[in-house]
Write an enzyme that holds these catalytic residues in place. Structure first.
Site: not given
Length: 453
Positions: A280, A314-315
């Site tokens: 991820d 993104e996180e």
């Protein structure tokens, strides 16, 4: 810009026929064979993760990793390699701990949640109230005053359970709590806490917010159910620094006939500040990157441009996704398809697709080319967080679907490391991305799409 249910009216001669898709079998088989021949993609992914570690927004690790990727892409001979600047938030975890004081002393493995404020320097020592959900908190809000509220919500689905991570702090603060904890969002644990982004609400007092392990949350529930007193000391030194500058990474195979038309494939290069972010989402980035290399090295010349994008932030903000949309706004009409890999690079099953019914039929025909690697299932509905901002502009979206049975075991934990990935599965993800991208980029007509109004 609103989307209307109008679909391009395209004649049967314009729509790519099933037979035409089948004509790509030779190229698809060559891409699959080249993708599976060695473990170079796995090794490249391992080098990225082992050299730079976690790549959190605002960190030097992230920027060093981006510098390395850009240089490697240039050495690979890819076209138009560059970074596109993005302003990102910069939250720093600092030192943190949680300790059970009563009924016995025990260090509680914990991770502060992204965006949380710090505790006072001396920490917060308070009784704990354990609740299973927001409704129980509301029913027991008089008991919550001056306490640390622990949301012991069992994992059902990520979308349902993550609300306690995201909205737990303001809910607890409204009930008068001095801090809030959550049971980590995951279905399985080996004493591994999970981090992730959280949010505060305007005009609601901010309190520290952290995650403890599934095991410890269940233990505290049992202690409370027996009527015993629970006391915990929480210490966190987290802080938010000024915004920083990061970059989206871009590299291409230039289209031979219609270079202005673009197929985008990619993942997000940032990760949380624990583990390596291998699944991820360094894995999604590297399989998209090497998908370009496979196509390039085979000498295939798609009619349209295939662009690999590694989005940043993104996180904890989607800054890269929004910046890409804004920077390429004038090109979105020519974005033929956007494909994202952000579910781990485990055994691929196929793709989820969001677009017109006509386009879905074509993607399902392409899926048949992926049956030799078990990745031929195309479901209606799919996409990803980083390509989502393009959807209102009519861009068809696809997300790589994989065997996700273990994904949330490691998600946002110290355990998201290279050892969780398998070289053959990584290669098959690469092959699936490469075949889909190449066929869509080379077929005679653009995918039929919903028309933005």
């Amino acid at each position: 810009m609103r989307i209307t249910p109008i679909i391009f009216i395209i004649s049967a001669l314009q729509i790519l026929s099933s037979q035409s898709v089948a004509d790509y079998k030779k190229e698809a088989d060559a891409i699959i064979e080249a993708s599976l021949k060695d473990i170079s993609t796995y090794e490249r992914l391992a080098e990225l993760c082992d050299t730079f570690g976690p790549r959190f927004s605002g960190s030097q690790n992230l920027e060093d990793a981006i510098d390395w990727i850009l240089e490697e892409m240039k050495q690979d001979g890819l076209y138009n390699v560059h970074g596109e600047e993005v302003t990102v938030p910069h939250w720093v975890r600092g030192k943190e701990s949680a300790e059970l004081i009563e009924p016995h002393r025990k260090n509680l493995n914990m991770l502060g949640l992204g965006g949380s404020i710090a505790t006072p320097r001396t920490g917060i020592r308070a009784e704990v109230l354990v609740v299973k959900n927001f409704d129980e908190l509301e029913a027991r809000k008089e008991e919550a005053k001056g306490k640390i509220v622990l949301f012991n919500a069992p994992f059902t689905t990520y979308g349902e359970t993550v609300q306690y991570r995201y909205r737990g702090a303001p809910a607890a603060a409204k009930a008068g709590a001095v801090a809030s904890l959550i049971r980590s969002v995951g279905p399985y644990s080996m004493d591994t806490p999970h981090t992730g982004v959280m949010a505060y609400e305007e005009n609601v007092r901010k309190i520290p917010h952290a995650a403890i392990t599934v095991e410890d949350a269940m233990m505290l529930q049992r202690i409370q159910d027996r009527g015993q007193k629970i006391v915990v000391k929480l210490q966190m030194s987290a802080k938010m620094l000024p915004d920083a500058i990061s970059r989206n990474v871009v590299a291409e195979i230039r289209g031979s006939e219609k270079p202005e038309e673009v197929v985008v494939i990619g993942g997000h290069i940032d990760s949380w500040d624990v583990g390596q972010g291998a699944m991820d989402d360094a894995g999604g980035c590297v399989v998209a990157w090497d998908a370009l290399n496979v196509i390039n090295n085979l000498g295939l010349k798609p009619k349209r441009t295939i662009r690999c994008v590694m989005w940043t932030n993104e996180e904890n903000g989607l800054g890269g996704a929004k910046a890409y949309r804004d920077a390429h706004m004038n090109e979105l009409d020519n974005h033929v398809l956007a494909v994202e890999s952000d579910a781990g690079v485990f055994a691929p099953k196929g793709f989820g697709f969001s677009g017109s019914p006509e386009a879905l039929k074509i993607i399902r025909e392409i899926g048949k080319l992926l049956e030799p690697i078990g990745a031929g299932k195309i479901r209606d509905g799919g996409g990803g967080a980083d390509i989502g901002p393009m959807k209102p502009y009519g861009v068809p979206l696809a997300g790589l679907n994989v065997d996700g049975s273990r994904y949330f075991w490691y998600h946002h934990t110290h355990a998201d490391m290279m050892d969780k990935l398998n070289p053959d599965e990584v290669n098959r993800c690469k092959a699936a991305m490469a075949v889909l991208a190449y066929v869509v980029a080379d077929m005679p007509q653009k995918l039929p799409r919903v028309i933005p109004e």
